[in-house]
Design a protein around this motif. Sequence first.
Motif, PDB file in Angstrom:
ATOM      1  N   PHE A  21       6.694   1.768  -4.409  1.00 25.26           N
ATOM      2  CA  PHE A  21       7.823   2.243  -3.626  1.00 25.26           C
ATOM      3  C   PHE A  21       7.402   2.526  -2.192  1.00 25.26           C
ATOM      4  O   PHE A  21       6.289   2.990  -1.941  1.00 25.26           O
ATOM      5  CB  PHE A  21       8.391   3.528  -4.233  1.00 25.26           C
ATOM      6  CG  PHE A  21       9.021   3.314  -5.570  1.00 25.26           C
ATOM      7  CD1 PHE A  21      10.373   3.059  -5.670  1.00 25.26           C
ATOM      8  CD2 PHE A  21       8.259   3.351  -6.727  1.00 25.26           C
ATOM      9  CE1 PHE A  21      10.967   2.849  -6.904  1.00 25.26           C
ATOM     10  CE2 PHE A  21       8.842   3.142  -7.968  1.00 25.26           C
ATOM     11  CZ  PHE A  21      10.194   2.890  -8.054  1.00 25.26           C
ATOM     12  N   SER A  22       8.297   2.256  -1.263  1.00 32.26           N
ATOM     13  CA  SER A  22       8.109   2.612   0.137  1.00 32.26           C
ATOM     14  C   SER A  22       9.398   3.269   0.603  1.00 32.26           C
ATOM     15  O   SER A  22      10.473   2.665   0.490  1.00 32.26           O
ATOM     16  CB  SER A  22       7.809   1.367   0.972  1.00 32.26           C
ATOM     17  OG  SER A  22       7.646   1.722   2.320  1.00 32.26           O
ATOM     18  N   ALA A  23       9.296   4.490   1.074  1.00 27.67           N
ATOM     19  CA  ALA A  23      10.468   5.262   1.511  1.00 27.67           C
ATOM     20  C   ALA A  23      11.531   5.308   0.414  1.00 27.67           C
ATOM     21  O   ALA A  23      12.726   5.181   0.669  1.00 27.67           O
ATOM     22  CB  ALA A  23      11.039   4.685   2.801  1.00 27.67           C
ATOM     23  N   GLY A  24      11.087   5.465  -0.824  1.00 25.63           N
ATOM     24  CA  GLY A  24      12.006   5.600  -1.948  1.00 25.63           C
ATOM     25  C   GLY A  24      12.624   4.308  -2.441  1.00 25.63           C
ATOM     26  O   GLY A  24      13.455   4.320  -3.341  1.00 25.63           O
ATOM     27  N   VAL A  25      12.229   3.176  -1.875  1.00 27.84           N
ATOM     28  CA  VAL A  25      12.784   1.888  -2.271  1.00 27.84           C
ATOM     29  C   VAL A  25      11.691   1.071  -2.954  1.00 27.84           C
ATOM     30  O   VAL A  25      10.563   0.978  -2.447  1.00 27.84           O
ATOM     31  CB  VAL A  25      13.319   1.119  -1.037  1.00 27.84           C
ATOM     32  CG1 VAL A  25      13.817  -0.259  -1.424  1.00 27.84           C
ATOM     33  CG2 VAL A  25      14.424   1.912  -0.357  1.00 27.84           C
ATOM     34  N   ALA A  26      12.014   0.469  -4.092  1.00 27.12           N
ATOM     35  CA  ALA A  26      11.029  -0.364  -4.795  1.00 27.12           C
ATOM     36  C   ALA A  26      10.765  -1.631  -3.982  1.00 27.12           C
ATOM     37  O   ALA A  26      11.665  -2.430  -3.757  1.00 27.12           O
ATOM     38  CB  ALA A  26      11.539  -0.720  -6.181  1.00 27.12           C
ATOM     39  N   VAL A  27       9.531  -1.778  -3.515  1.00 30.08           N
ATOM     40  CA  VAL A  27       9.165  -2.978  -2.757  1.00 30.08           C
ATOM     41  C   VAL A  27       8.450  -3.989  -3.652  1.00 30.08           C
ATOM     42  O   VAL A  27       8.312  -5.154  -3.281  1.00 30.08           O
ATOM     43  CB  VAL A  27       8.289  -2.631  -1.526  1.00 30.08           C
ATOM     44  CG1 VAL A  27       9.104  -1.855  -0.504  1.00 30.08           C
ATOM     45  CG2 VAL A  27       7.035  -1.875  -1.918  1.00 30.08           C
ATOM     46  N   ASN A  40       0.857  -1.184   0.000  1.00 28.22           N
ATOM     47  CA  ASN A  40       0.000   0.000   0.000  1.00 28.22           C
ATOM     48  C   ASN A  40       0.891   1.231   0.000  1.00 28.22           C
ATOM     49  O   ASN A  40       1.261   1.728   1.057  1.00 28.22           O
ATOM     50  CB  ASN A  40      -0.935   0.007   1.213  1.00 28.22           C
ATOM     51  CG  ASN A  40      -1.921   1.155   1.159  1.00 28.22           C
ATOM     52  OD1 ASN A  40      -2.129   1.765   0.117  1.00 28.22           O
ATOM     53  ND2 ASN A  40      -2.534   1.468   2.284  1.00 28.22           N
ATOM     54  N   ASP A  41       1.251   1.685  -1.193  1.00 27.98           N
ATOM     55  CA  ASP A  41       2.138   2.837  -1.304  1.00 27.98           C
ATOM     56  C   ASP A  41       2.012   3.469  -2.673  1.00 27.98           C
ATOM     57  O   ASP A  41       1.264   2.993  -3.521  1.00 27.98           O
ATOM     58  CB  ASP A  41       3.601   2.424  -1.051  1.00 27.98           C
ATOM     59  CG  ASP A  41       4.035   2.687   0.379  1.00 27.98           C
ATOM     60  OD1 ASP A  41       3.956   3.846   0.817  1.00 27.98           O
ATOM     61  OD2 ASP A  41       4.450   1.735   1.057  1.00 27.98           O
ATOM     62  N   LYS A  42       2.788   4.518  -2.871  1.00 28.18           N
ATOM     63  CA  LYS A  42       2.846   5.184  -4.165  1.00 28.18           C
ATOM     64  C   LYS A  42       3.624   4.299  -5.136  1.00 28.18           C
ATOM     65  O   LYS A  42       4.526   3.559  -4.744  1.00 28.18           O
ATOM     66  CB  LYS A  42       3.553   6.530  -4.052  1.00 28.18           C
ATOM     67  CG  LYS A  42       2.755   7.562  -3.300  1.00 28.18           C
ATOM     68  CD  LYS A  42       1.466   7.879  -3.987  1.00 28.18           C
ATOM     69  CE  LYS A  42       1.420   9.301  -4.449  1.00 28.18           C
ATOM     70  NZ  LYS A  42       0.204   9.583  -5.197  1.00 28.18           N
ATOM     71  N   GLY A  43       3.252   4.415  -6.398  1.00 26.53           N
ATOM     72  CA  GLY A  43       3.946   3.622  -7.398  1.00 26.53           C
ATOM     73  C   GLY A  43       3.708   4.156  -8.788  1.00 26.53           C
ATOM     74  O   GLY A  43       3.174   5.258  -8.974  1.00 26.53           O
TER      75      GLY A  43
END
Length: 130
Positions: free
Chosen positions: A60-66, A43-46
């Motif tokens: 992405f979560s905190a700038g890292v691709a999850v 559940n984040d921006k992407g």
Amino acid sequence: FPIKNLVYIVAFLFLLTGCSQKELQLESNSATILIKTPNMKFNDKGFIFKFKDYTQVQIFSAGVAVLDMKIYEDKVCKSTFKCQDLDTFNKENLSSTYPKNFLKSLFDKKDKEIVHKDIKNNILIRIKRD
């Protein structure tokens, strides 16, 4: 090693890399993406990128691709596992009752907000394009 040969090598490499065919990105959208299934929780921006042969979904979560997932007509490839055929992917991550092209058709929709709620299989997918 003559300088003339070095110039030819550099020119050849430049032509080789400069003329290589790049993948044509047809469309890209930023979105807030929620994927909640028994095996996946994001559940984040992407971003949703549409290419000729596949759709790529990155979250992405905190700038890292999850999540980095490429959805083709016949398979799904995630950075965390090898490619899976659509039947296997649906069975392991969604539901075996879902049509093969379910995920791709969901992310290929142009609607501003897409919500798929499946209470029986405990699946919620929400895509809200910016």
